[in-house]
Design an enzyme around this catalytic site. Sequence first.
Site, mmCIF file in Angstrom:
data_model
loop_
_atom_site.group_PDB
_atom_site.id
_atom_site.type_symbol
_atom_site.label_atom_id
_atom_site.label_comp_id
_atom_site.label_asym_id
_atom_site.label_seq_id
_atom_site.Cartn_x
_atom_site.Cartn_y
_atom_site.Cartn_z
ATOM 1 N N SER A 170 42.897 -30.679 -4.103
ATOM 2 C CA SER A 170 41.506 -30.783 -3.666
ATOM 3 C C SER A 170 40.690 -31.593 -4.673
ATOM 4 O O SER A 170 40.995 -32.756 -4.908
ATOM 5 C CB SER A 170 40.935 -29.387 -3.423
ATOM 6 O OG SER A 170 39.826 -29.452 -2.570
ATOM 7 N N HIS B 13 44.080 -25.249 3.760
ATOM 8 C CA HIS B 13 43.756 -26.115 2.624
ATOM 9 C C HIS B 13 44.522 -25.728 1.358
ATOM 10 O O HIS B 13 44.859 -26.577 0.544
ATOM 11 C CB HIS B 13 42.246 -26.044 2.377
ATOM 12 C CG HIS B 13 41.755 -26.917 1.278
ATOM 13 N ND1 HIS B 13 42.047 -28.261 1.194
ATOM 14 C CD2 HIS B 13 40.984 -26.646 0.193
ATOM 15 C CE1 HIS B 13 41.476 -28.784 0.122
ATOM 16 N NE2 HIS B 13 40.831 -27.815 -0.507
#
Length: 304
Positions: free
Chosen positions: A128, A283
């Site tokens: 991320s 995610h």
Amino acid sequence: MSRLSISLSSRGLRSQRPAARRLVCPQRYLSTRIEPVDLHYDVVPPADGSKTDKPLVILHGLFGMKRNWHSLSKAFSRDLKRPVYALDLRNHGTSPHVEPMTYEAMASDVLHFCEKHSLTNVSLLGHSMGGKVAMAVALSPSLPQDLLAHLIVADIAPSRGSLSSEFQGYVEAMNKIEASRVSSRKEAQEILAPYEDDAMTRAFLLTNIDAKLNPLKFQVPLHIIGPAIRDIGWFPHEPQDATWNGKTLFIKGSKSNYINKNNLPLAKQFFPNMSIEILEAGHWVHAEKPNEFRKMVTDFVTAS
């Protein structure tokens, strides 16, 4: 395994199509001189004790820290038979608190770390926000020719977007916890609950509490991270200005939209020698599918 990073929540980034025109860079990204800081780190050496030969360097996401990667670091070191470094990026974990908190600054810190520890042929892995830092390292004009061997980017693209207001809400809640001078995590949970429904996300945010202090205080500098959140969706490069032709792996969570049909061509422009793998996860691909993620990274590094 619990979620390890809320760096860019799957609800929190409004992805943009690759821009047809050159976007104006926020003024804070136009600094002329960035002073790198010494990042704190954990290292897991292989059985032979080597600390510099073909290391894997891991970068966490927003509100994350090196200790989130402890179990995977040990497994990577065992599988790869190489040293594994997990870093605390600036303003996270126990690393220095300093402005600016930009991708250029964070990339500069990582380059400084590699130079200071005499690392070469690095395999650089970022998740991320940490993935964007890793990409910024690869695209940096200051990157030494022999430094980077592999780039692994976990569920993020080199695109520009904006984070939702919930992230400012997290900072507001964390500031409120400090101002309320509470002494227990239960009280902190109660203050945070109106800002975040998910108990695991709340628990993750509270891992940033400095357990040695009473009343409770966060070890991350909220006065720096708060203003920086609006720019975390930014990316400091454009493909006409910088590319990296090295071996690159993007790992996408099938239930996440961070890597999508709109920004995948942009990633290919930046990193022509890229491949992409998909895990049945959201995610937090490394947390939701740790064994599969570990094998994917290990196979990529050892095969090339």
